[in-house]
Design a protein around this motif. Structure first.
Motif, PDB file in Angstrom:
ATOM      1  N   PHE A 108       0.750  -0.659   0.243  1.00  0.00           N
ATOM      2  CA  PHE A 108      -0.195   0.156   0.395  1.00  0.00           C
ATOM      3  C   PHE A 108       1.118   0.923  -0.116  1.00  0.00           C
ATOM      4  CE2 PHE A 108      -3.783  -2.352   2.291  1.00  0.00           C
ATOM      5  CZ  PHE A 108      -3.933  -2.976   1.043  1.00  0.00           C
ATOM      6  N   THR A 109       1.815   1.254   0.952  1.00  0.00           N
ATOM      7  CA  THR A 109       2.659   2.357   0.751  1.00  0.00           C
ATOM      8  C   THR A 109       3.843   2.419  -0.638  1.00  0.00           C
ATOM      9  OG1 THR A 109       4.388   3.132   1.846  1.00  0.00           O
ATOM     10  CG2 THR A 109       4.472   1.061   1.315  1.00  0.00           C
ATOM     11  N   GLU A 110       3.144   1.837  -1.648  1.00  0.00           N
ATOM     12  CA  GLU A 110       3.387   2.675  -3.028  1.00  0.00           C
ATOM     13  C   GLU A 110       3.379   3.565  -3.166  1.00  0.00           C
ATOM     14  OE1 GLU A 110       6.851   0.633  -4.458  1.00  0.00           O
ATOM     15  OE2 GLU A 110       6.675  -0.857  -3.766  1.00  0.00           O
ATOM     16  N   SER A 113       1.426   7.002   1.589  1.00  0.00           N
ATOM     17  CA  SER A 113       2.350   6.486   2.479  1.00  0.00           C
ATOM     18  C   SER A 113       1.488   5.557   4.242  1.00  0.00           C
ATOM     19  CB  SER A 113       3.110   7.600   2.896  1.00  0.00           C
ATOM     20  OG  SER A 113       3.940   7.492   4.453  1.00  0.00           O
ATOM     21  N   ALA A 114       2.494   4.889   4.290  1.00  0.00           N
ATOM     22  CA  ALA A 114       1.798   3.825   5.541  1.00  0.00           C
ATOM     23  C   ALA A 114       2.283   4.074   6.896  1.00  0.00           C
ATOM     24  CB  ALA A 114       1.661   2.600   5.314  1.00  0.00           C
ATOM     25  N   GLN A 132      12.017  -5.601   9.682  1.00  0.00           N
ATOM     26  CA  GLN A 132      11.682  -5.238   9.114  1.00  0.00           C
ATOM     27  C   GLN A 132      11.665  -3.476   7.991  1.00  0.00           C
ATOM     28  OE1 GLN A 132       9.518  -7.350   7.039  1.00  0.00           O
ATOM     29  NE2 GLN A 132      10.354  -5.986   5.669  1.00  0.00           N
ATOM     30  N   MET A 133      11.629  -2.507   8.984  1.00  0.00           N
ATOM     31  CA  MET A 133      12.027  -1.059   8.894  1.00  0.00           C
ATOM     32  C   MET A 133      13.949  -1.944   7.784  1.00  0.00           C
ATOM     33  SD  MET A 133       9.936   0.233   9.323  1.00  0.00           S
ATOM     34  CE  MET A 133       9.548   1.973   9.926  1.00  0.00           C
ATOM     35  N   LEU A 134      13.825  -1.762   8.972  1.00  0.00           N
ATOM     36  CA  LEU A 134      15.838  -2.072   8.007  1.00  0.00           C
ATOM     37  C   LEU A 134      15.845  -3.129   6.780  1.00  0.00           C
ATOM     38  CD1 LEU A 134      19.248  -1.275   9.226  1.00  0.00           C
ATOM     39  CD2 LEU A 134      19.107  -3.714   9.963  1.00  0.00           C
ATOM     40  N   ALA A 135      15.193  -3.814   7.004  1.00  0.00           N
ATOM     41  CA  ALA A 135      15.485  -4.544   5.195  1.00  0.00           C
ATOM     42  C   ALA A 135      14.612  -3.456   4.749  1.00  0.00           C
ATOM     43  CB  ALA A 135      14.581  -5.446   5.524  1.00  0.00           C
ATOM     44  N   TRP A 136      13.448  -2.501   4.472  1.00  0.00           N
ATOM     45  CA  TRP A 136      13.218  -1.717   4.017  1.00  0.00           C
ATOM     46  C   TRP A 136      14.058  -0.389   3.076  1.00  0.00           C
ATOM     47  CZ3 TRP A 136       7.744  -2.178   7.005  1.00  0.00           C
ATOM     48  CH2 TRP A 136       6.599  -2.853   6.147  1.00  0.00           C
ATOM     49  N   SER A 137      14.600  -0.294   4.019  1.00  0.00           N
ATOM     50  CA  SER A 137      15.820   1.162   4.437  1.00  0.00           C
ATOM     51  C   SER A 137      16.503   0.570   3.056  1.00  0.00           C
ATOM     52  CB  SER A 137      16.133   1.355   4.948  1.00  0.00           C
ATOM     53  OG  SER A 137      17.328   0.439   5.505  1.00  0.00           O
ATOM     54  N   GLU A 138      16.417  -0.360   2.580  1.00  0.00           N
ATOM     55  CA  GLU A 138      16.728  -0.806   1.020  1.00  0.00           C
ATOM     56  C   GLU A 138      16.848  -1.575  -0.242  1.00  0.00           C
ATOM     57  OE1 GLU A 138      20.910  -3.309   2.209  1.00  0.00           O
ATOM     58  OE2 GLU A 138      20.744  -2.510   3.951  1.00  0.00           O
ATOM     59  N   HIS A 139      15.481  -0.883  -0.034  1.00  0.00           N
ATOM     60  CA  HIS A 139      14.124  -1.511  -0.658  1.00  0.00           C
ATOM     61  C   HIS A 139      14.160  -0.228  -2.092  1.00  0.00           C
ATOM     62  CE1 HIS A 139      10.294  -2.157  -2.649  1.00  0.00           C
ATOM     63  NE2 HIS A 139       9.966  -3.391  -1.523  1.00  0.00           N
ATOM     64  N   SER A 141      11.654   0.338  -3.744  1.00  0.00           N
ATOM     65  CA  SER A 141      11.042   1.349  -4.539  1.00  0.00           C
ATOM     66  C   SER A 141      11.527   2.487  -3.263  1.00  0.00           C
ATOM     67  CB  SER A 141       9.610   0.675  -3.816  1.00  0.00           C
ATOM     68  OG  SER A 141       8.657   1.997  -3.478  1.00  0.00           O
ATOM     69  N   ALA A 142      11.619   3.983  -4.107  1.00  0.00           N
ATOM     70  CA  ALA A 142      11.166   4.853  -3.143  1.00  0.00           C
ATOM     71  C   ALA A 142      10.292   5.374  -1.794  1.00  0.00           C
ATOM     72  CB  ALA A 142      11.454   5.960  -3.436  1.00  0.00           C
ATOM     73  N   GLY A 143       9.299   4.524  -2.545  1.00  0.00           N
ATOM     74  CA  GLY A 143       7.922   4.909  -1.114  1.00  0.00           C
ATOM     75  C   GLY A 143       8.350   4.018   0.098  1.00  0.00           C
TER      76      GLY A 143
END
Length: 164
Positions: A108-110, A113-114, A132-139, A141-143
């Motif tokens: 959804f955050t794509e 923003s969530a 999970q946030m740490l993993a997402w920091s390298e995603h 997608s900019a979102g």
């Protein structure tokens, strides 16, 4: 125009039509009547979002994952701020189901923003969610990267304060 006024008969009607298109049992008229009650004009932005989310919940299946599947199918057909209701739905009704909710927030955050919706997950599941946030920091997608940074700010305007 006040930002809260972006949640109006047109945008909420578009939401109702999109949900009904993907879920035939959705009672569009009952949903709209519940949303546009006598208290509607006085509600602030986040109050309107939460009110719409609650009204939506009354029209979706009780099973959270079934409701989430409907929202996942519905969201791509919508544009703009009304999509905030989808992340709010996860925040309100998905806190007990981390496994289903976290991938939904990533998806959804794509589109919306969530960063507010992730905060209760950080409070309830701090180590797991921060990993999970740490993993997402390298995603890619900019979102999603934005969710990783903004979602865990200790003080986020309009968001619950994170104590840890």
């Amino acid at each position: 125009m006040d930002v809260k006024d972006l949640f109006n008969e047109q945008t909420v009607g578009d939401l109702a039509a999109a949900v009904q298109a993907g879920y035939g049992a959705f009672d569009r008229q009952a949903f709209l009547a519940r949303v546009f009650d006598t208290g509607w004009p006085a509600r602030a932005l986040k109050e309107r979002i939460r009110h719409i989310t609650t009204a939506l919940h009354h029209q979706l299946p009780e099973d959270y994952r079934a409701a989430l599947d409907i929202l996942r199918r519905t969201m791509p057909g919508l544009e703009g701020i009304v999509q905030w209701v989808f992340t709010d739905y996860v925040e309100m009704y998905g806190l007990g189901d981390w496994e289903a909710s976290i991938p939904a927030l990533e998806e959804f955050t794509e589109r919306m923003s969530a960063e507010f919706a992730i905060r209760p997950f950080i409070v309830r599941y701090p180590q797991r969610t921060m990993a999970q946030m740490l993993a997402w920091s390298e995603h890619e997608s900019a979102g999603v990267r934005r969710l990783a940074s903004e979602g865990c700010r200790p003080r986020l305007p309009w968001g619950i304060r994170l104590q840890a």
